[in-house]
Design an enzyme around this catalytic site. Structure first.
Site, PDB file in Angstrom:
ATOM      1  N   SER A  18      -1.256   1.232  12.158  1.00  0.00           N
ATOM      2  CA  SER A  18      -1.201   1.859  10.792  1.00  0.00           C
ATOM      3  C   SER A  18      -2.961   0.786  10.706  1.00  0.00           C
ATOM      4  CB  SER A  18      -0.653   1.734   9.771  1.00  0.00           C
ATOM      5  OG  SER A  18      -0.231   0.166   9.633  1.00  0.00           O
ATOM      6  N   ASP A 192      -0.389  -3.562  -0.317  1.00  0.00           N
ATOM      7  CA  ASP A 192       1.159  -3.943  -0.670  1.00  0.00           C
ATOM      8  C   ASP A 192       2.307  -4.932  -0.119  1.00  0.00           C
ATOM      9  OD1 ASP A 192       1.220  -3.110   2.270  1.00  0.00           O
ATOM     10  OD2 ASP A 192       1.233  -1.172   1.523  1.00  0.00           O
ATOM     11  N   HIS A 195      -0.090  -4.180   4.704  1.00  0.00           N
ATOM     12  CA  HIS A 195      -1.753  -3.431   4.955  1.00  0.00           C
ATOM     13  C   HIS A 195      -2.392  -4.050   4.372  1.00  0.00           C
ATOM     14  CE1 HIS A 195       1.523  -0.274   5.275  1.00  0.00           C
ATOM     15  NE2 HIS A 195       1.030  -0.197   6.093  1.00  0.00           N
TER      16      HIS A 195
END
Length: 242
Positions: A18, A192, A195
């Protein structure tokens, strides 16, 4: 119509989880890289949110093939896995990959790329970044699960990535170490706890460009500068292989 050769546009492939998939968002490190390389090569996002290195080595042949002539013009590949692999086995068994297997998976990815014509000097491994456990625990709680990553464990996977890259003959961007160098507050690089924040994206962009620039500096500007196009005979400028 006159015959002319197709324009060959080199590619830089960003392969990861991601943190790579989201890198084309505003202020993302992938978007910044694509901007730097405009008119020189295509930057291709092959980020797969939630994936680990085991799944990565399985799917890689589906979009890079030694049988595909279009893949013969790959200028560089980044391999950025580990943030999911380092999940704690008892808290997140679906994504967790044992440390030794993670290392072997990275080396298998490197071997496949070599077989597809992408030499080791065109591959850059990127380690997982550090984990801000306090922030990430809040995210986990919101999802109804306990904290499933530890920064110290991410560090073990980062070290394994560094060692695998060395064994493969490739460069490595050790984010886990660089973001914590000198005792700096690495939490500013994370949105967070896991990320990247805008500052984190900028950090990756700057350090990655330091490794890529020498590899890509000789890539020519594709197609003539507009001021160099002959207005009376544009075909002579635009269809020339020179």
């Amino acid at each position: 119509m006159s015959k002319f050769s197709a324009v060959v546009w080199p590619k830089v492939i960003l392969f990861g989880d991601s943190i790579t998939q989201f890198s084309f968002q505003a202020n993302g490190w992938g978007a910044e890289l694509a901007n730097k390389l405009a008119r020189k090569c295509d930057v291709v996002n092959r980020g797969l949110s939630g994936y680990n290195s085991r799944w990565a080595k399985i799917v890689l042949p589906r979009f890079i093939s030694s049988q595909n002539s279009a893949d013969s013009n790959i200028a560089a590949v980044t391999v950025f896995f580990g943030a999911n692999d380092c999940s704690l086995e008892d808290k997140n068994p679906q994504q967790h990959i044992p440390l030794q297997e993670y290392s072997e998976n990275l080396k298998e990815i490197s071997r496949f790329l070599t077989s597809a014509g992408v030499s080791a000097d065109r591959v850059i491994f990127i380690t997982p970044p550090p984990v801000n456990e306090a922030a990430w625990e809040k995210e986990c709680i919101l999802k109804g699960c306990p904290l499933n990553r530890h920064n110290s464990v991410a560090g073990q996977y980062a070290q394994a990535c560094v060692q695998a890259a060395a064994q493969c003959g490739s460069d490595v961007l050790d984010l886990w170490t660089l973001m914590q160098k000198g005792g700096q507050d690495y939490t500013v690089y994370l949105s967070d706890g896991l990320h990247l924040s805008d500052k984190g994206n900028q950090f990756v962009s700057e350090h990655l460009w330091g490794l890529l620039e020498s590899r890509l500096a000789e890539l020519p500007f594709i197609l003539p500068y507009w001021g160099d196009v002959d207005p009376k005979s544009p075909e002579s400028s635009l269809l020339s292989d020179q």
